[in-house]
Design a protein around this motif. Structure first.
Motif, short mmCIF file in Angstrom:
data_model
loop_
_atom_site.label_atom_id
_atom_site.label_comp_id
_atom_site.label_asym_id
_atom_site.label_seq_id
_atom_site.Cartn_x
_atom_site.Cartn_y
_atom_site.Cartn_z
N LEU A 175 0.73 -1.16 0.10
CA LEU A 175 -0.13 0.00 -0.11
C LEU A 175 0.75 1.09 0.00
O LEU A 175 1.90 1.34 0.87
CB LEU A 175 -0.84 -0.06 1.40
N VAL A 176 0.61 1.77 -1.16
CA VAL A 176 1.48 3.30 -1.08
C VAL A 176 0.69 4.54 -0.68
O VAL A 176 -0.65 4.53 -1.10
CB VAL A 176 2.00 3.60 -2.48
N LEU A 229 4.92 3.39 -7.68
CA LEU A 229 4.29 2.31 -7.96
C LEU A 229 4.79 1.79 -9.28
O LEU A 229 4.83 0.25 -9.42
CB LEU A 229 2.70 2.87 -8.44
N ILE A 230 5.34 2.37 -10.16
CA ILE A 230 5.94 1.83 -11.38
C ILE A 230 6.93 0.94 -11.11
O ILE A 230 7.27 -0.06 -11.68
CB ILE A 230 6.52 2.91 -12.26
N GLY A 231 7.90 1.49 -10.07
CA GLY A 231 9.20 0.75 -9.55
C GLY A 231 8.58 -0.58 -9.02
O GLY A 231 9.08 -1.88 -9.22
N LEU A 232 7.69 -0.71 -8.21
CA LEU A 232 7.10 -1.89 -7.55
C LEU A 232 6.50 -2.69 -8.24
O LEU A 232 6.65 -3.97 -7.99
CB LEU A 232 6.25 -1.36 -6.34
N LEU A 238 -1.09 -4.02 -5.45
CA LEU A 238 -0.57 -2.94 -5.37
C LEU A 238 -1.89 -2.01 -5.09
O LEU A 238 -2.93 -1.99 -5.51
CB LEU A 238 0.26 -2.15 -6.64
N HIS A 239 -1.67 -1.31 -3.74
CA HIS A 239 -2.79 -0.23 -3.35
C HIS A 239 -2.14 1.06 -3.23
O HIS A 239 -1.26 1.38 -3.05
CB HIS A 239 -3.50 -0.71 -2.41
N VAL A 240 -3.07 2.08 -3.47
CA VAL A 240 -2.49 3.54 -3.28
C VAL A 240 -3.62 4.37 -2.66
O VAL A 240 -4.83 4.06 -3.01
CB VAL A 240 -2.06 4.09 -4.62
N LEU A 268 3.10 -4.39 3.27
CA LEU A 268 4.26 -3.31 3.55
C LEU A 268 3.40 -2.05 3.14
O LEU A 268 2.70 -1.90 2.27
CB LEU A 268 5.27 -3.31 2.27
N VAL A 269 3.43 -0.91 4.06
CA VAL A 269 3.16 0.35 3.58
C VAL A 269 4.23 1.24 3.29
O VAL A 269 5.02 1.37 4.15
CB VAL A 269 2.07 0.69 5.00
N VAL A 270 4.27 1.91 2.39
CA VAL A 270 5.18 3.00 1.87
C VAL A 270 4.53 4.28 1.95
O VAL A 270 3.60 4.62 1.08
CB VAL A 270 5.57 2.70 0.39
N ILE A 271 5.28 5.21 2.80
CA ILE A 271 4.38 6.32 2.98
C ILE A 271 5.30 7.40 2.19
O ILE A 271 6.54 7.75 2.43
CB ILE A 271 4.27 6.79 4.50
N GLY A 272 4.64 8.00 1.06
CA GLY A 272 5.24 9.12 0.34
C GLY A 272 5.53 10.37 0.79
O GLY A 272 6.49 11.02 1.07
#
Ligand code: GLY
Length: 417
Positions: free
Chosen positions: A4-5, A16-19, A28-30, A65-69
């Motif tokens: 989750l981004v 997201l493109i890299g992931l 993938l979630h955003v 995994l959560v990725v916080i931008g």
């Protein structure tokens, strides 16, 4: 791995493109995402400044995994809430995020870590402002002490303009930081940091002013290129050893270790690198260029950082060549941008979305100041620049503007240290 981004900009589209290229990433979630991210991930309309809302979403999608931008949820402690719930999270907790959230805190950490940075003074009382301004100049650097999306900094030789900006910050209840001006070309160096373990990415250069040849006000960033042909590897190593590692160690010493992406913004002056700012997250638009050259699996690197196993990560591998990103901004940006205009040609290769949404008819429309980031890559900077501008020429947005000189000074050999 389900990822989750958090965020909605060009940086998050690039993540997201890299992931999506990493074979270990299965879903993938955003949140909230934008009109472009929905092609790669499921968009979720969630308030990303609310730790409860992000935690509920992470549980709902069963994120590994959560990725916080962006910096705002980080400074507000969203990463702390996720980690407390046992969810692997890329991004520092609220205390370590103060390295970006408070310029005064960052200065204190740098002083303790022995890191070179501009001389500065914090002013929190309007009655002290004039005397403080007299101690600086002939160029004034005035920074809002809080978060201001890249627009809280005024660099000017005009004392009255410096005073106006400082007075405005003070009136809105924020202390201001006055800094001596750092001369020299700027570098953005990102590092994955997990406690004292530091893994640098490749250096990039942002173009912060709105107009060609650095004319006009500061923005969140109008374009970037990587790598930097004028920066010797030895200086990058020096930045890692003398700046990033001591700051990471100081945050560990204070009991608030950093976990995530530490962004060092530096000026390379005649006495070597000196810190302009730290950010607690990937930079935008540098990320769009840097990740375009990353060969290693991004999800694995983010997961290793989030789970405290960065020291075991294989060395990062990079595509030989260069990448350039050019931001297409809405009319009137960095002032209040015009929004709601239909964009055409925004679905091509290398066109990353930022301030975009879909209208009731399903058309892609502008919804923010920095609307798109167009990325070009190539064997060298000339090829990457040419591809970025060719791709940009296929996009149409009424009233929009962009810089035509991203990477040009480097290409023409006009940057030296
Ligand atoms: N490109 C500047 C920033 O991300 O803050």
């Amino acid at each position: 791995m389900r990822v989750l981004v958090i965020g909605s900009g060009g940086r998050e589209h690039a993540l997201l493109i890299g992931l999506a290229k990493d074979p270990s990433v299965t879903e993938l979630h955003v949140a909230p995402g934008n009109a472009g991210t929905s092609a790669l991930a499921t968009n979720h309309d969630v308030d990303v400044a609310s730790a409860d809302a992000v935690l509920a979403l992470a549980r709902h999608v069963d994120a590994d995994l959560v990725v916080i931008g962006p910096e705002v949820p980080l400074v507000l402690g969203v990463a702390d809430a996720l980690r407390a719930a046992g969810i692997a999270t890329f991004g520092p907790g609220a205390q370590a995020a103060q390295i970006e959230g408070s310029k005064a805190f960052a200065k204190d950490v740098m002083a303790a870590a022995g890191v070179a940075t501009a001389h500065s003074e914090v002013v929190d009382n309007p009655a002290h402002l004039d005397a403080a301004l007299d101690r600086f100049g002939p160029r004034w650097v005035v920074k809002d002490d809080g978060l201001a999306a890249g627009k809280g900094v005024v660099v000017t030789a005009d004392r009255a303009a410096a005073r106006d900006h400082a007075a405005e910050c003070l009136e809105s209840g924020h202390p201001v930081l006055l800094e001596s001006f750092l001369d020299g070309p700027e570098v953005s160096l990102f590092s994955f940091v997990d406690g004292e373990t530091v893994v640098p990415l490749i250096p990039a250069q942002d173009h912060k002013r709105v107009g060609d040849d650095d004319a006009g006000p500061n923005t969140g960033g109008m374009g970037a290129y990587t790598p930097l042909p004028w920066l010797p590897d030895e200086v990058t190593r020096q930045i890692v050893d003398d700046v990033v590692k001591p700051v990471a160690a100081e945050l560990v010493r204070r009991g608030t270790p950093f976990s995530g992406l530490l962004y060092a913004g530096l000026a390379i002056g005649k006495n070597g690198p000196s810190v302009v700012e730290f950010n607690c997250r990937f930079g935008d638009p540098e990320t769009q260029a840097v990740l375009a050259l990353l060969k290693s699996p991004l999800g694995q690197a983010l997961h290793a950082t989030a789970t405290g196993t960065l020291a075991d990560l294989l060395p990062l591998e990079w595509i030989d060549g260069a990448a350039v990103t050019v931001v297409l901004a809405a009319e009137n940006y960095p002032g209040k941008p015009r929004t709601g205009d239909v964009i055409t040609g925004a679905d091509g290769d290398g066109v990353l979305h930022a301030g975009t949404a879909r209208n009731a008819d399903g058309a892609v429309v502008s919804s923010g100041g920095r609307v798109l980031a167009v990325v070009g890559t190539g064997a060298d900077l000339a090829e990457a620049r040419a591809q970025a501008y060719e791709r940009l020429a296929t996009v149409k947005l009424p009233g929009s503007h962009y810089r035509t000189d991203i990477g040009r000074n480097a290409l023409e050999g006009r940057i030296s240290i």
